[in-house]
Design a protein around this motif. Structure first.
Motif, PDB file in Angstrom:
ATOM      1  N   THR A 263      36.455  72.842  14.496  1.00 46.46           N
ATOM      2  CA  THR A 263      35.098  72.419  14.837  1.00 46.46           C
ATOM      3  C   THR A 263      34.545  71.599  13.676  1.00 46.46           C
ATOM      4  N   LYS A 264      33.345  71.092  13.829  1.00 44.02           N
ATOM      5  CA  LYS A 264      32.734  70.288  12.768  1.00 44.02           C
ATOM      6  C   LYS A 264      32.216  71.146  11.616  1.00 44.02           C
ATOM      7  N   TRP A 267      33.561  71.260   7.944  1.00 42.72           N
ATOM      8  CA  TRP A 267      33.751  69.974   7.278  1.00 42.72           C
ATOM      9  C   TRP A 267      32.472  69.147   7.147  1.00 42.72           C
ATOM     10  N   GLU A 268      31.401  69.550   7.817  1.00 44.73           N
ATOM     11  CA  GLU A 268      30.202  68.719   7.810  1.00 44.73           C
ATOM     12  C   GLU A 268      29.501  68.761   6.454  1.00 44.73           C
TER      13      GLU A 268
END
Length: 349
Positions: A263-264, A267-268
């Motif tokens: 999922t994001k 890493w976001e």
């Protein structure tokens, strides 16, 4: 270059002076505290005394460490200048046995990366863990046929198992069933508590491994670890000063905890408040933050009766990049409870 060596020499002398000012008695008070990574990162030799691990994998130290030989049957030690090839005797014995067993399945030989510093503790650069002599990095690159020179061990590059053109995807031109067999074999030893790999590698194992999956749950996804896998041994039986981790959850780990990495959220980039004041620099881990025995271990005589030595030739690698803090978004899988979440993302964890 000369200026850099001089600055490192001054840092080493500072670390030695800090150690000498720390109380070493069981009930003593710290006369003057100091950053733990400066103290432990500049000690060149292990302490005298019985082997023991103190504290946790990411907050501790070790006594009585032994060095991994620079080479042996089925292995060679890498990046010798880092002086991070010291571990508890049971870890060194494990590496030597695993190297021989790996050759039996067709692996050419192991390249061993960082283990721990001579007395463990936080490192000047890189890892958040590897502090109690029970962690070791094993490269995905197979060992060459010849014994490498010291220079070759410094300059030989890592091999990433990822396809850099795609997000979290294993490169099938580099990855093979033998890579999978090697890491699953490592997880099969009863004294191995966890193995950390890149999330894409964990996913590849989940999708393709057709053998016994009993120990697949020990193989945990984490940032980095596409160029090596990280083996962690459990605290030895009867070691009261070694702080164990919680047991790995039942199952093979091919579940929502793995899906979270794709999922994001992990890493976001963190959201910044334009009106917020600049954050204060994080407080470094101090010697007094470690188990009390670590101050005595840092100041103890070196094994063999030699006085404590300090490295002044160590040149640190580039500073690690910071890790984006994850958001608390709802409706997405949650990270596994045993995932180490460092304040900075190590280049070699």
């Amino acid at each position: 270059m000369k200026k850099q060596a001089t600055s490192m020499r001054k840092a080493s002398l500072l670390a030695l002076s800090i150690v000498s000012m720390i109380g070493v008695g069981a009930g003593s008070v710290f006369a003057q505290d100091g950053p733990a990574k400066q103290v432990f990162g500049n000690i060149a030799l292990p302490s005298a005394g019985a082997p023991a691990s103190y504290g946790s994998y990411a907050k501790g130290c070790q006594s009585g460490a032994v060095a991994l030989p620079t080479e042996g049957q089925g292995f060679q030690a890498m990046r010798l200048s880092r002086n991070r090839y010291w571990g508890q005797p049971q870890l060194i014995s494990f590496i030597e046995r695993f190297a021989k067993d790996a050759q039996k399945i067709g692996w050419p030989g192991l390249l061993i990366g960082d283990i721990s510093q001579p007395r463990g503790g936080p490192m000047l650069t890189g890892h958040a863990s590897h502090q109690i002599g029970l962690d070791a990095d094993i490269w995905w690159r197979p060992m060459p046929n010849q014994i490498m020179s010291a220079e070759q061990r410094e300059s030989t590059p890592f091999i990433s198992m990822l396809d850099k053109s795609k997000f979290l995807t294993v490169d099938d031109k580099k990855w093979s069933p033998l890579n999978a067999k090697l890491v699953v074999m490592a997880a099969s030893y009863p004294q191995v508590e966890r193995i950390f790999v890149n999330p894409a590698i964990k996913q590849k194992l989940c999708q393709t491994w057709t053998g016994d999956r009993t120990n697949l749950g020990k193989i945990r996804p984490i940032y980095g670890h596409d160029e090596h896998f990280h083996v962690r041994l459990e605290c030895p039986p009867g070691a009261p000063n070694c702080k164990p981790q919680a047991a790995v959850a039942a199952g093979d780990g091919c579940d929502k905890s793995l899906a979270w990495w794709f999922t994001k959220e992990p890493w976001e980039a963190p959201k910044k408040d334009p009106n917020a004041k600049p954050p204060k620099p994080p407080r470094p881990m101090m010697v007094s933050d470690l188990p009390r025995a670590c101050a005595a271990i840092a100041a103890a005589p070196s094994a063999g009766g030699r006085s404590m030595a300090v490295q002044d030739a160590y040149v640190p690698a580039a500073a690690p990049q910071s890790v984006p803090q994850s958001s608390s978004g709802s409706g997405v899988p949650t990270p596994p409870a045993d995932v180490p979440r460092p304040s900075s993302r190590p280049s070699l964890n």
